[in-house]
Design a protein around this motif. Structure first.
Motif, PDB file in Angstrom:
ATOM      1  N   THR A 179     -63.244  25.663  -8.098  1.00 15.02           N
ATOM      2  CA  THR A 179     -61.765  25.690  -8.333  1.00 15.02           C
ATOM      3  C   THR A 179     -60.773  25.661  -7.472  1.00 15.02           C
ATOM      4  O   THR A 179     -61.109  26.093  -6.202  1.00 15.02           O
ATOM      5  N   GLY A 180     -59.699  24.936  -7.989  1.00 17.74           N
ATOM      6  CA  GLY A 180     -58.456  24.967  -6.707  1.00 17.74           C
ATOM      7  C   GLY A 180     -57.319  24.622  -7.397  1.00 17.74           C
ATOM      8  O   GLY A 180     -57.105  24.540  -8.673  1.00 17.74           O
ATOM      9  N   ALA A 181     -56.337  24.074  -6.846  1.00 13.30           N
ATOM     10  CA  ALA A 181     -55.021  23.694  -7.211  1.00 13.30           C
ATOM     11  C   ALA A 181     -54.488  22.553  -6.561  1.00 13.30           C
ATOM     12  O   ALA A 181     -54.446  22.756  -5.210  1.00 13.30           O
ATOM     13  N   VAL A 182     -53.818  21.506  -6.995  1.00  9.82           N
ATOM     14  CA  VAL A 182     -53.191  20.478  -6.187  1.00  9.82           C
ATOM     15  C   VAL A 182     -51.901  21.124  -6.126  1.00  9.82           C
ATOM     16  O   VAL A 182     -51.114  21.687  -7.054  1.00  9.82           O
ATOM     17  N   VAL A 183     -51.030  20.867  -4.674  1.00  5.12           N
ATOM     18  CA  VAL A 183     -49.675  21.397  -4.495  1.00  5.12           C
ATOM     19  C   VAL A 183     -48.959  20.136  -4.182  1.00  5.12           C
ATOM     20  O   VAL A 183     -49.428  19.549  -3.473  1.00  5.12           O
ATOM     21  N   ILE A 184     -47.626  20.207  -4.523  1.00  2.00           N
ATOM     22  CA  ILE A 184     -47.013  18.967  -4.432  1.00  2.00           C
ATOM     23  C   ILE A 184     -45.560  19.556  -4.213  1.00  2.00           C
ATOM     24  O   ILE A 184     -44.966  20.056  -5.136  1.00  2.00           O
ATOM     25  N   PRO A 185     -44.945  19.696  -2.878  1.00  2.00           N
ATOM     26  CA  PRO A 185     -43.534  20.119  -2.677  1.00  2.00           C
ATOM     27  C   PRO A 185     -42.697  19.304  -3.301  1.00  2.00           C
ATOM     28  O   PRO A 185     -42.751  18.144  -3.280  1.00  2.00           O
ATOM     29  N   ASN A 186     -41.732  20.033  -4.007  1.00  2.00           N
ATOM     30  CA  ASN A 186     -40.775  19.216  -4.492  1.00  2.00           C
ATOM     31  C   ASN A 186     -39.888  18.223  -3.843  1.00  2.00           C
ATOM     32  O   ASN A 186     -39.388  17.300  -4.392  1.00  2.00           O
TER      33      ASN A 186
END
Length: 220
Positions: A179-186
Motif C-alpha cells: 500500500t502507498g500513495a502517489v503524490v503530485i505537488p500542484n
C-alpha cells in the motif's frame, strides 16, 4: 498548451486559490508551468476574460486574477463530465517505469510536520519520510499528465517563517501488493518522475534497486 486547453489554465488558477480570492500570479510563471511562450498564456488569459470566466487586473505590483461565478460553473460542469466518464471506466490506472534514485528532497517534504500530519489524516498512516521515485515510460507519462488534472484527495499548502509550501494531490496506490500513495505537488513542473509515499521504506520492503521495472496501480 493545446489550442483548446483553456480549461487546463482555469483549473490551474483554481488550484492556486483563485476560486476563493484574488491571487497574484505572473504570466511568465504560467508559461513555465505549461511549457509555452508568455504570449500564448497572455492570449489564453484574454480568452478567459472575454468569456467572463475570470476577472483580471494588471498593476505595477503584478497581475491579479480571480475566477468568476461563470468560471466556477464551467469547472463544475467539467467535474460532472469527469464523474460520468470515471463511472464508466475502471477505477484505477496502471503506470509503468523503472526505479531511480531521487534528489533526496522527498524525506524533507514528506517528513515535514505540516505535510506528515495531513498525510496521516487523509491516508490513515504516517508515511515513511521519503519517496520511492519511478521514471515513467512515455505512455505512462501521458497518463500522469491526466492524473494531474483529475479530482483527488489533497493536503493543503501552508506557510512557515522561511517559505511557502504548496498543496499536494494524493492518489492511493499499490506496488507489488504494498500500500502507498502517489503524490503530485500542484505546482509541479511537467516531469517523468512519479513519487510514491508509503507507511514504510518501499525499496527495502520489496527489495528494489535502481533500474528495476515496476507497475504501479493508481486508484482514482
Amino acid at each position: 498548451m493545446p489550442e483548446k486547453s483553456w480549461i487546463e489554465l482555469l483549473m490551474l488558477l483554481a488550484g492556486e486559490g483563485a476560486t476563493r480570492e484574488e491571487i497574484r500570479i505572473s504570466s511568465a510563471s504560467l508559461a513555465r508551468h505549461f511549457g509555452v511562450s508568455k504570449q500564448t498564456v497572455i492570449r489564453k488569459l484574454g480568452e478567459l476574460e472575454e468569456r467572463s470566466l475570470i476577472s483580471r487586473r494588471v498593476e505595477p505590483r503584478g497581475q491579479f486574477i480571480r475566477i468568476t461565478s461563470a468560471g466556477m460553473s464551467a469547472l463544475r460542469a467539467m467535474h460532472q463530465e469527469l464523474e460520468k466518464i470515471l463511472k464508466q471506466e475502471p477505477a484505477k490506472i496502471t503506470l509503468t517505469g523503472k526505479v531511480v534514485t531521487g534528489m533526496g528532497e522527498g524525506s524533507y517534504y514528506v517528513g515535514h510536520p505540516g505535510y506528515s500530519e495531513q498525510f496521516k489524516r487523509e491516508l490513515g498512516y504516517l508515511p515513511y519520510p521519503g519517496t520511492l521515485d519511478i521514471k515513467l515510460d512515455r505512455a505512462s507519462l501521458e497518463l500522469k499528465e491526466t492524473l494531474m488534472r483529475l479530482p483527488s484527495k489533497q493536503v493543503s499548502g501552508f506557510k512557515t517563517s522561511e517559505r511557502t509550501f504548496g498543496p499536494v494531490k494524493i492518489f492511493p496506490s499499490k506496488l507489488k501488493g504494498e500500500t502507498g500513495a502517489v503524490v503530485i505537488p500542484n505546482r509541479t513542473h511537467h516531469t517523468d518522475i512519479l513519487e510514491i509515499i508509503a507507511p514504510h521504506n518501499l525499496r527495502k520492503a520489496i527489495g528494489l534497486k535502481d533500474g528495476d521495472p515496476v507497475k504501479v496501480e493508481v486508484f482514482l
